[in-house]
Design a protein around this motif. Sequence first.
Motif, PDB file in Angstrom:
ATOM      1  N   MET A   1       0.806  -1.211   0.000  1.00 38.23           N
ATOM      2  CA  MET A   1       0.000   0.000   0.000  1.00 38.23           C
ATOM      3  C   MET A   1       0.852   1.279   0.000  1.00 38.23           C
ATOM      4  N   PRO A   2       2.075   1.256  -0.581  1.00 32.67           N
ATOM      5  CA  PRO A   2       2.921   2.451  -0.524  1.00 32.67           C
ATOM      6  C   PRO A   2       2.252   3.687  -1.105  1.00 32.67           C
ATOM      7  N   ALA A   3       1.560   3.523  -2.254  1.00 31.04           N
ATOM      8  CA  ALA A   3       0.961   4.682  -2.908  1.00 31.04           C
ATOM      9  C   ALA A   3      -0.105   5.322  -2.039  1.00 31.04           C
ATOM     10  N   ALA A   4      -0.820   4.520  -1.258  1.00 38.67           N
ATOM     11  CA  ALA A   4      -1.854   5.064  -0.388  1.00 38.67           C
ATOM     12  C   ALA A   4      -1.266   5.629   0.893  1.00 38.67           C
ATOM     13  N   ASP A   5      -0.183   5.032   1.386  1.00 37.65           N
ATOM     14  CA  ASP A   5       0.389   5.482   2.652  1.00 37.65           C
ATOM     15  C   ASP A   5       1.147   6.795   2.515  1.00 37.65           C
ATOM     16  N   LEU A   6       1.816   7.011   1.387  1.00 35.59           N
ATOM     17  CA  LEU A   6       2.658   8.189   1.277  1.00 35.59           C
ATOM     18  C   LEU A   6       1.887   9.499   1.427  1.00 35.59           C
ATOM     19  N   PRO A   7       0.738   9.694   0.774  1.00 35.89           N
ATOM     20  CA  PRO A   7       0.004  10.946   0.998  1.00 35.89           C
ATOM     21  C   PRO A   7      -0.380  11.151   2.466  1.00 35.89           C
ATOM     22  N   LEU A   8      -0.715  10.072   3.160  1.00 34.54           N
ATOM     23  CA  LEU A   8      -1.009  10.175   4.590  1.00 34.54           C
ATOM     24  C   LEU A   8       0.213  10.679   5.347  1.00 34.54           C
ATOM     25  N   LEU A   9       1.377  10.091   5.068  1.00 36.90           N
ATOM     26  CA  LEU A   9       2.591  10.508   5.764  1.00 36.90           C
ATOM     27  C   LEU A   9       2.915  11.971   5.481  1.00 36.90           C
ATOM     28  N   ILE A  10       2.717  12.405   4.252  1.00 39.98           N
ATOM     29  CA  ILE A  10       2.996  13.804   3.904  1.00 39.98           C
ATOM     30  C   ILE A  10       2.073  14.738   4.679  1.00 39.98           C
ATOM     31  N   ASP A  11       0.803  14.400   4.753  1.00 44.48           N
ATOM     32  CA  ASP A  11      -0.148  15.242   5.488  1.00 44.48           C
ATOM     33  C   ASP A  11       0.237  15.350   6.959  1.00 44.48           C
ATOM     34  N   VAL A  12       0.527  14.225   7.587  1.00 40.32           N
ATOM     35  CA  VAL A  12       0.767  14.278   9.034  1.00 40.32           C
ATOM     36  C   VAL A  12       2.137  14.863   9.360  1.00 40.32           C
ATOM     37  N   VAL A  13       3.121  14.698   8.470  1.00 39.94           N
ATOM     38  CA  VAL A  13       4.430  15.265   8.786  1.00 39.94           C
ATOM     39  C   VAL A  13       4.378  16.789   8.720  1.00 39.94           C
ATOM     40  N   ARG A  14       3.546  17.328   7.860  1.00 39.74           N
ATOM     41  CA  ARG A  14       3.374  18.786   7.842  1.00 39.74           C
ATOM     42  C   ARG A  14       2.655  19.250   9.113  1.00 39.74           C
ATOM     43  N   MET A  15       1.711  18.465   9.603  1.00 39.66           N
ATOM     44  CA  MET A  15       1.087  18.769  10.887  1.00 39.66           C
ATOM     45  C   MET A  15       2.127  18.741  12.006  1.00 39.66           C
ATOM     46  N   ALA A  16       3.041  17.759  11.938  1.00 36.31           N
ATOM     47  CA  ALA A  16       4.105  17.670  12.939  1.00 36.31           C
ATOM     48  C   ALA A  16       4.951  18.937  12.946  1.00 36.31           C
ATOM     49  N   GLY A  17       5.244  19.454  11.767  1.00 42.95           N
ATOM     50  CA  GLY A  17       6.016  20.685  11.685  1.00 42.95           C
ATOM     51  C   GLY A  17       5.322  21.846  12.359  1.00 42.95           C
ATOM     52  N   ARG A  18       4.007  21.929  12.197  1.00 45.88           N
ATOM     53  CA  ARG A  18       3.279  23.019  12.841  1.00 45.88           C
ATOM     54  C   ARG A  18       3.275  22.864  14.356  1.00 45.88           C
ATOM     55  N   VAL A  19       3.142  21.629  14.822  1.00 43.57           N
ATOM     56  CA  VAL A  19       3.166  21.401  16.270  1.00 43.57           C
ATOM     57  C   VAL A  19       4.537  21.760  16.836  1.00 43.57           C
ATOM     58  N   ALA A  20       5.596  21.259  16.218  1.00 46.05           N
ATOM     59  CA  ALA A  20       6.943  21.486  16.750  1.00 46.05           C
ATOM     60  C   ALA A  20       7.307  22.960  16.748  1.00 46.05           C
ATOM     61  N   THR A  21       6.979  23.660  15.677  1.00 43.41           N
ATOM     62  CA  THR A  21       7.372  25.066  15.585  1.00 43.41           C
ATOM     63  C   THR A  21       6.490  25.967  16.443  1.00 43.41           C
ATOM     64  N   SER A  22       5.444  25.424  17.042  1.00 45.42           N
ATOM     65  CA  SER A  22       4.659  26.210  18.004  1.00 45.42           C
ATOM     66  C   SER A  22       5.390  26.339  19.336  1.00 45.42           C
ATOM     67  N   PHE A  23       6.444  25.523  19.523  1.00 39.55           N
ATOM     68  CA  PHE A  23       7.308  25.623  20.689  1.00 39.55           C
ATOM     69  C   PHE A  23       8.553  26.422  20.294  1.00 39.55           C
ATOM     70  N   VAL A  24       9.096  27.161  21.229  1.00 34.20           N
ATOM     71  CA  VAL A  24      10.347  27.867  20.996  1.00 34.20           C
ATOM     72  C   VAL A  24      11.462  26.964  21.489  1.00 34.20           C
TER      73      VAL A  24
END
Length: 258
Positions: A1-24
């Motif tokens: 299921m690589p083709a289906a999993d990759l878009p999921l990973l891209i979406d959540v990793v961008r969410m991770a970036g927003r969470v992490a950068t909300s901390f100083v």
Amino acid sequence: MPAADLPLLIDVVRMAGRVATSFVGKSARRWDKPGGAGPVTEADLAVNDMLKHQLLLARPDYGWLSEETEDGAKRLMHDRVFIVDPIDGTRSFTEGGDTWAHAIAVAERGQVTAAVVFLPLRDLLYTAALGGGAFLNGAPIAASPVTSFEQACILAAKPALLGTVWGSGACPPFKPAYRPSLAYRLGLVAQGSFDGMLTLRPSWEWDIAAGALIVAEAGGTITNQRGGALLFNNPDPRLDGVVAGGSAIQAALLDALL
């Protein structure tokens, strides 16, 4: 299921970036893990909690292995498992640097099938799906064609430069460089910015899994320090070092090691 999993990973990793950068980074609460396992911050845990919730909500039949979640045998019962480093390069994060990364992979029966490495402060997103090539911010990338040590720049920490680890008794004549995040080092090798990388200490799967697929899909080669294939979701989630690079220089590195 690589083709289906990759878009999921891209979406959540961008969410991770927003969470992490909300901390100083410098002011985020931090403490040291037991046994000299390194620092952890409130940002690491917040990112981990978000990723675990979002990923297992989307794929409830997958297992979970993360640096910031207590490990257990349950993941070994799953054919597919998420392998996650919420923040790779926590020291860089706490120092206010920009070379820390989020790394997420899916492994199926030991083989990584989808992977992302994201450096939010540098806006660098490395992606790969098994058989689909490797990309940086949507553009194809390729590992280095360099063949000789004299032309090579290799990412390595100081212990890997000691003569005692090389068969000749001296480090080969490559130019050494360093970056704090293993996942980022592998991304840099995949894009050909550096010709290779090596770490000879036992390496946690979550530091390596995502970058391993990205290097391989970029046409590079990655093995443990003895030339063995990397398999993931092991009962003990540590690898016997890692050597990666363009295929020619990676082979030369293996040949030169003890």
